[in-house]
Scaffold this motif. Structure first.
Motif, short mmCIF file in Angstrom:
data_model
loop_
_atom_site.label_atom_id
_atom_site.label_comp_id
_atom_site.label_asym_id
_atom_site.label_seq_id
_atom_site.Cartn_x
_atom_site.Cartn_y
_atom_site.Cartn_z
N PHE A 188 -1.00 9.93 6.09
CA PHE A 188 -2.89 9.88 5.51
C PHE A 188 -3.11 8.51 6.45
CE2 PHE A 188 0.38 11.33 2.02
CZ PHE A 188 0.01 12.04 1.44
N ILE A 233 3.38 7.26 6.52
CA ILE A 233 3.67 9.12 6.50
C ILE A 233 4.53 9.79 5.54
CG2 ILE A 233 4.45 10.88 7.99
CD1 ILE A 233 3.77 9.09 10.40
N VAL A 234 5.00 10.69 4.76
CA VAL A 234 5.92 11.02 3.95
C VAL A 234 6.72 12.22 4.83
CG1 VAL A 234 4.37 12.11 2.91
CG2 VAL A 234 6.28 11.52 2.11
N VAL A 269 8.47 15.34 3.33
CA VAL A 269 8.97 16.47 1.83
C VAL A 269 9.25 17.71 1.79
CG1 VAL A 269 7.58 14.90 0.05
CG2 VAL A 269 6.45 16.87 0.65
N ASN A 270 10.20 18.37 1.50
CA ASN A 270 10.73 19.40 1.85
C ASN A 270 10.14 19.98 3.30
OD1 ASN A 270 11.38 19.59 -0.40
ND2 ASN A 270 9.82 21.56 -1.65
N GLN A 292 1.05 -1.93 0.25
CA GLN A 292 0.05 0.03 0.17
C GLN A 292 0.64 1.20 -0.15
OE1 GLN A 292 -2.22 -0.08 3.80
NE2 GLN A 292 -0.41 1.29 4.86
N GLY A 293 0.33 2.54 -0.28
CA GLY A 293 1.60 3.24 -0.41
C GLY A 293 2.50 3.22 -1.41
N ASN A 337 3.68 3.02 4.83
CA ASN A 337 4.03 4.21 3.94
C ASN A 337 2.89 5.57 4.37
OD1 ASN A 337 6.28 2.82 2.85
ND2 ASN A 337 4.71 2.55 1.15
N LEU A 340 3.75 14.47 6.10
CA LEU A 340 2.16 14.47 5.93
C LEU A 340 1.78 12.91 6.59
CD1 LEU A 340 1.54 15.32 1.61
CD2 LEU A 340 1.82 17.15 3.89
N ILE A 383 2.86 7.24 -2.34
CA ILE A 383 3.02 8.38 -1.45
C ILE A 383 4.55 8.14 -1.85
CG2 ILE A 383 3.45 8.65 1.04
CD1 ILE A 383 0.35 7.91 0.88
N GLN A 384 4.65 7.03 -1.91
CA GLN A 384 6.63 6.32 -1.74
C GLN A 384 7.26 6.69 -3.14
OE1 GLN A 384 8.04 5.74 1.18
NE2 GLN A 384 6.60 6.15 2.25
N LYS A 434 8.44 18.62 4.93
CA LYS A 434 6.80 19.58 5.86
C LYS A 434 6.81 17.34 5.93
CE LYS A 434 5.02 22.08 2.97
NZ LYS A 434 4.37 22.73 2.17
#
Lengths: 120, 277
Positions: free
Chosen positions: B92, B82-83, B85-86, A49-50, B80, B90, A53-54, B88
């Motif tokens: 989900f 949380i991410v 970028v720059n 999943q995701g 996956n 995010l 995003i990745q 920040k």
């Protein structure tokens, strides 16, 4: 300006992959010099999943300014948007043709995801 | 004792069998409807609902004033969800499994857990049956936290029957591994056999003892019996294909009311499973 283009090929004659999150690799193209490098995306190809995003995080690492792909889902779009990366969508044309279209202003940046997420 | 009524395949008769077993039991019994994505045992039990409660699960929230964008939370997340970028971060929520790793690893304390509503648990009663049912909210993708909360309502003293979610993925595993024994329901078709094999493989890994029930048995030769014999799996009950059962189902009645000859057999199943533990 640097652009990431989703593809399963390895050079400019290869077609744009219509999938963003599960594209096998990204071709990173430098508009000014006309040179490119390849960024593998295999680790996300089989993510449970995701993947979107990745994959978005993966192109962010390359510090690109824009993405050209076939379809971009809502989560990938949210990440790219947060990173200030523009998303251009096009059909399954050759990468060189997609870049030409971008140069000539025929591609327009998307305001939102053009497909639904796979996890709704 | 907790008995899971499970199957690899949807539509085999888990709810039919769970409710029939509950009504056939000669003792006090608790029925837990853990098929939280589409609970339907209340149609057959028709309980008087006494209590309803909201269930929440923890998901991370970011305090942007404290977040440095170091990306540790995104690195530790196996799902996956949380991410960074720059600079920040995010989150989900729909991908989050509420494991809490991100909150624990955050070096600046920028993440904290907030409760997100995911569904309800209803409890009620009808005759000797105590009824508990979990219901996932529309749009929620993670059912295991609600299944676990529903399972907590099991009665330690008496018999508990768990109507499990279909398939062989996380929801099935969550429900089955919490039980002492399981009854795998299948139907006498090649599809039924295929999915039964998947359910058997999974349940053997979990180490839960089990038997098989065949629903809608016909006179025709079927592959289930041969498979169970070859694998040494006890075939605990065979419910014949019967128009009366279909009619009862469509009226929202348990099959025991129209096929009372099954009651004795149904009441023995918990004893037989108990002997296998």
């Amino acid at each position: 300006m640097k652009i990431a283009i989703s593809t399963s090929g390895e050079d400019l004659s290869a077609p744009v992959d219509t999938r963003f999150g599960r594209a096998p690799r990204f071709l990173i193209y430098h508009m000014e010099t006309g040179t490119f490098s390849l960024k593998e995306n295999k680790q996300n190809l089989n993510a449970a999943q995701g993947a979107g995003i990745q994959s978005a995080a993966c192109v962010c690492e390359e510090q690109v300014d824009a993405v050209i792909t076939g379809n971009c889902g809502p989560k990938a779009f949210a990440v790219l948007d947060a990173a200030g990366i523009k998303v251009y969508t096009c059909g399954s044309t050759a990468i060189s043709e997609a870049i030409d279209q971008l140069r000539q202003g025929q591609l327009h940046p998307a305001d939102e995801a053009n497909v639904e997420g796979h996890w709704v | 004792m907790k008995i899971a009524v499970a199957s690899g395949k949807g539509g085999t008769g888990k709810t039919t069998l769970s409710c029939a077993m509950a009504f056939a039991a000669q003792e006090k019994v608790t029925l837990l409807d853990c098929d939280v994505e589409e609970p339907n045992s209340h149609f057959f039990i028709r309980p008087e609902i006494e209590h309803q409660e909201q269930v929440f699960r923890p998901v991370p929230a970011v305090d942007e004033t404290k977040c440095t964008g170091c990306g540790e939370c995104a690195r530790v997340c196996q799902f996956n969800a949380i991410v960074t970028v720059n600079g920040k971060t995010l989150v989900f929520n729909e991908l989050c499994h509420s494991c809490g790793a991100c909150v624990r690893i955050c070096p600046t304390g920028a993440l904290h857990e907030v409760d997100q509503p995911i569904g309800q648990i209803e409890t009620g009663r009808r005759d000797h049956v105590r009824f508990v049912s979990g219901r996932l909210d529309v749009g929620q993708a993670m059912s295991p936290p609600l299944i676990r909360r529903t399972l907590e309502q099991a009665d330690a003293e008496s018999l508990t029957i768990v109507d499990c979610p279909p398939g062989t993925s996380c929801p099935y595993v969550t429900a089955v591994k919490a039980c002492d024994a399981a009854l795998l329901v299948t139907e006498p078709t090649p599809f039924g056999l295929h999915d039964l094999k998947l359910a058997v493989e999974t349940i053997r890994d979990l180490g839960v003892p089990f038997g098989v029930a065949v629903n809608r048995m016909t006179e025709e030769k079927n592959p289930i019996q041969a498979y169970c014999e070859a694998e040494g799996i006890p075939l605990l009950i065979q419910i014949p294909e019967d128009r009366r059962a279909a009619e009862a189902y469509s009226r929202g009645e348990p099959i025991n009311t129209v096929m009372p000859e099954l009651n004795e057999r149904l009441a023995q199943i918990p004893e037989q499973l108990k002997a296998m533990i």
